[in-house]
Design a protein around this motif. Structure first.
Motif, PDB file in Angstrom:
ATOM      1  N   GLU A  11       0.846  -1.189   0.000  1.00  0.00           N
ATOM      2  CA  GLU A  11       0.000   0.000   0.000  1.00  0.00           C
ATOM      3  C   GLU A  11       0.882   1.240   0.000  1.00  0.00           C
ATOM      4  N   VAL A  12       0.311   2.322  -0.509  1.00  0.00           N
ATOM      5  CA  VAL A  12       0.981   3.617  -0.504  1.00  0.00           C
ATOM      6  C   VAL A  12      -0.086   4.656  -0.173  1.00  0.00           C
ATOM      7  N   TYR A  13       0.336   5.752   0.414  1.00  0.00           N
ATOM      8  CA  TYR A  13      -0.587   6.813   0.786  1.00  0.00           C
ATOM      9  C   TYR A  13      -0.259   8.044  -0.035  1.00  0.00           C
ATOM     10  N   GLN A  14      -1.185   8.455  -0.888  1.00  0.00           N
ATOM     11  CA  GLN A  14      -0.962   9.545  -1.825  1.00  0.00           C
ATOM     12  C   GLN A  14      -1.612  10.819  -1.288  1.00  0.00           C
ATOM     13  N   ILE A  15      -0.832  11.890  -1.194  1.00  0.00           N
ATOM     14  CA  ILE A  15      -1.409  13.162  -0.782  1.00  0.00           C
ATOM     15  C   ILE A  15      -2.312  13.647  -1.901  1.00  0.00           C
ATOM     16  N   ALA A  16      -3.580  13.799  -1.591  1.00  0.00           N
ATOM     17  CA  ALA A  16      -4.577  14.231  -2.564  1.00  0.00           C
ATOM     18  C   ALA A  16      -5.662  14.970  -1.805  1.00  0.00           C
ATOM     19  N   GLY A  17      -5.738  16.272  -2.009  1.00  0.00           N
ATOM     20  CA  GLY A  17      -6.709  17.092  -1.288  1.00  0.00           C
ATOM     21  C   GLY A  17      -8.027  17.172  -2.023  1.00  0.00           C
ATOM     22  N   GLU A  18      -8.551  18.380  -2.085  1.00  0.00           N
ATOM     23  CA  GLU A  18      -9.834  18.601  -2.727  1.00  0.00           C
ATOM     24  C   GLU A  18      -9.684  19.637  -3.833  1.00  0.00           C
ATOM     25  N   LYS A  19      -8.709  19.408  -4.693  1.00  0.00           N
ATOM     26  CA  LYS A  19      -8.435  20.301  -5.792  1.00  0.00           C
ATOM     27  C   LYS A  19      -9.651  20.409  -6.692  1.00  0.00           C
ATOM     28  N   GLY A  20      -9.999  21.645  -7.056  1.00  0.00           N
ATOM     29  CA  GLY A  20     -11.097  21.872  -7.977  1.00  0.00           C
ATOM     30  C   GLY A  20     -12.472  21.904  -7.334  1.00  0.00           C
ATOM     31  N   ILE A  21     -12.552  21.717  -6.031  1.00  0.00           N
ATOM     32  CA  ILE A  21     -13.846  21.746  -5.341  1.00  0.00           C
ATOM     33  C   ILE A  21     -13.943  23.058  -4.567  1.00  0.00           C
ATOM     34  N   ALA A  22     -14.996  23.820  -4.800  1.00  0.00           N
ATOM     35  CA  ALA A  22     -15.150  25.141  -4.180  1.00  0.00           C
ATOM     36  C   ALA A  22     -15.303  25.018  -2.664  1.00  0.00           C
ATOM     37  N   HIS A  23     -14.592  25.890  -1.947  1.00  0.00           N
ATOM     38  CA  HIS A  23     -14.677  25.952  -0.493  1.00  0.00           C
ATOM     39  C   HIS A  23     -14.996  27.381  -0.095  1.00  0.00           C
ATOM     40  N   LEU A  24     -16.124  27.558   0.565  1.00  0.00           N
ATOM     41  CA  LEU A  24     -16.537  28.893   0.967  1.00  0.00           C
ATOM     42  C   LEU A  24     -15.959  29.290   2.315  1.00  0.00           C
ATOM     43  N   ASP A  25     -15.591  28.331   3.131  1.00  0.00           N
ATOM     44  CA  ASP A  25     -15.058  28.594   4.457  1.00  0.00           C
ATOM     45  C   ASP A  25     -13.551  28.835   4.381  1.00  0.00           C
ATOM     46  N   PRO A  26     -13.066  30.031   4.751  1.00  0.00           N
ATOM     47  CA  PRO A  26     -11.621  30.283   4.675  1.00  0.00           C
ATOM     48  C   PRO A  26     -10.827  29.455   5.686  1.00  0.00           C
ATOM     49  N   GLN A  27     -11.482  28.931   6.703  1.00  0.00           N
ATOM     50  CA  GLN A  27     -10.807  28.084   7.684  1.00  0.00           C
ATOM     51  C   GLN A  27     -10.606  26.650   7.183  1.00  0.00           C
ATOM     52  N   ASP A  28     -11.229  26.322   6.049  1.00  0.00           N
ATOM     53  CA  ASP A  28     -11.134  24.977   5.478  1.00  0.00           C
ATOM     54  C   ASP A  28     -10.543  25.064   4.076  1.00  0.00           C
ATOM     55  N   PRO A  29      -9.222  25.224   3.964  1.00  0.00           N
ATOM     56  CA  PRO A  29      -8.621  25.361   2.631  1.00  0.00           C
ATOM     57  C   PRO A  29      -8.761  24.076   1.819  1.00  0.00           C
ATOM     58  N   PRO A  30      -8.888  24.218   0.494  1.00  0.00           N
ATOM     59  CA  PRO A  30      -9.072  23.031  -0.338  1.00  0.00           C
ATOM     60  C   PRO A  30      -7.855  22.119  -0.389  1.00  0.00           C
ATOM     61  N   ARG A  31      -6.669  22.667  -0.188  1.00  0.00           N
ATOM     62  CA  ARG A  31      -5.462  21.853  -0.230  1.00  0.00           C
ATOM     63  C   ARG A  31      -4.532  22.277   0.894  1.00  0.00           C
ATOM     64  N   ARG A  32      -3.928  21.320   1.502  1.00  0.00           N
ATOM     65  CA  ARG A  32      -2.960  21.610   2.559  1.00  0.00           C
ATOM     66  C   ARG A  32      -1.597  21.169   2.070  1.00  0.00           C
ATOM     67  N   ARG A  33      -0.764  22.118   1.754  1.00  0.00           N
ATOM     68  CA  ARG A  33       0.582  21.794   1.260  1.00  0.00           C
ATOM     69  C   ARG A  33       1.386  21.141   2.367  1.00  0.00           C
ATOM     70  N   ALA A  34       2.236  20.219   1.998  1.00  0.00           N
ATOM     71  CA  ALA A  34       3.143  19.544   2.932  1.00  0.00           C
ATOM     72  C   ALA A  34       2.387  18.936   4.098  1.00  0.00           C
ATOM     73  N   ASN A  35       1.422  18.090   3.783  1.00  0.00           N
ATOM     74  CA  ASN A  35       0.633  17.404   4.795  1.00  0.00           C
ATOM     75  C   ASN A  35       1.554  16.504   5.611  1.00  0.00           C
ATOM     76  N   LYS A  36       1.772  16.864   6.866  1.00  0.00           N
ATOM     77  CA  LYS A  36       2.724  16.132   7.696  1.00  0.00           C
ATOM     78  C   LYS A  36       2.053  15.441   8.885  1.00  0.00           C
ATOM     79  N   LYS A  37       0.784  15.107   8.753  1.00  0.00           N
ATOM     80  CA  LYS A  37       0.099  14.418   9.838  1.00  0.00           C
ATOM     81  C   LYS A  37       0.715  13.053  10.051  1.00  0.00           C
ATOM     82  N   LYS A  38       0.897  12.685  11.311  1.00  0.00           N
ATOM     83  CA  LYS A  38       1.514  11.398  11.638  1.00  0.00           C
ATOM     84  C   LYS A  38       0.510  10.267  11.474  1.00  0.00           C
ATOM     85  N   GLY A  39       1.059   9.092  11.314  1.00  0.00           N
ATOM     86  CA  GLY A  39       0.218   7.906  11.213  1.00  0.00           C
ATOM     87  C   GLY A  39      -0.123   7.571   9.780  1.00  0.00           C
TER      88      GLY A  39
END
Length: 186
Positions: A11-39
């Motif tokens: 298995e592999v884990y691919q960083i893939a956000g929500e590119k191309g999907i409109a987000h009205l909430d500025p606190q919820d960005p569509p993409r998070r660069r350099a996703n470094k969440k553990k696990g």
């Protein structure tokens, strides 16, 4: 001597956000660069898992984008697809525990102790490894790179296209005609 087909599953884990999907909430960005969440990744933290099984003799690959890579999800998909026959080599990810219950010979390598290949039967040849599957992920990531990020909602389309390209070994004129755009005369 009885011939057993050998497959590698990884298995592999691919960083893939929500590119191309409109987000009205500025606190919820569509993409998070350099996703470094553990696990381990999952769909919710923008790192969906891609599970792949590759036949060593046939070279055919079967890829599946998963919401999560839990034991239940992974093993149910492997059993449903019946893509493993004979012997399956994996790493020691928890999702692969007790694969023998699915009726296959299961051999593992332990990456935690820096074991990349091992000799299971004592003949001096390291036949248990997942290097083919590990190397395949490089090809998948190189395939995804020109798109400069993909949406996790459509990742399975890209993964399916890569699988199709990988499994199509002979390019014929019929193949080119099937993939080429031809305008319709009306």
């Amino acid at each position: 001597m009885f011939h057993v087909e050998v497959t590698e599953t990884d298995e592999v884990y691919q960083i893939a956000g929500e590119k191309g999907i409109a987000h009205l909430d500025p606190q919820d960005p569509p993409r998070r660069r350099a996703n470094k969440k553990k696990g381990l990744g999952n769909f919710a933290n923008d790192r969906p898992g891609i599970m792949g099984t590759i036949g060593r003799e046939t070279g055919l690959v079967r890829l599946h984008v998963r919401q999560r890579t839990t034991k239940v999800e992974v093993q149910s998909k492997l059993a449903e697809q019946r893509i493993m026959r004979g012997s399956c080599h994996t790493d020691e990810h928890l999702a692969y525990w007790k694969l023998a219950d699915l009726g296959v010979h299961h051999a593992t390598v332990c990456h935690h102790i820096k074991e990349w290949a091992k000799d299971d039967d004592g003949d001096g040849i390291n036949e248990v490894y997942t290097n083919t599957a590990e190397g395949f992920w490089t090809g998948l990531r190189n395939f995804l790179r020109p798109f400069r990020g993909v949406s996790k909602h459509y990742l399975w389309h890209y993964v399916g296209m890569h699988q199709w390209f990988h499994d199509t070994k002979i390019v014929t004129s019929e193949f080119i005609q099937a993939t080429a755009f031809t305008p319709q005369n009306t």
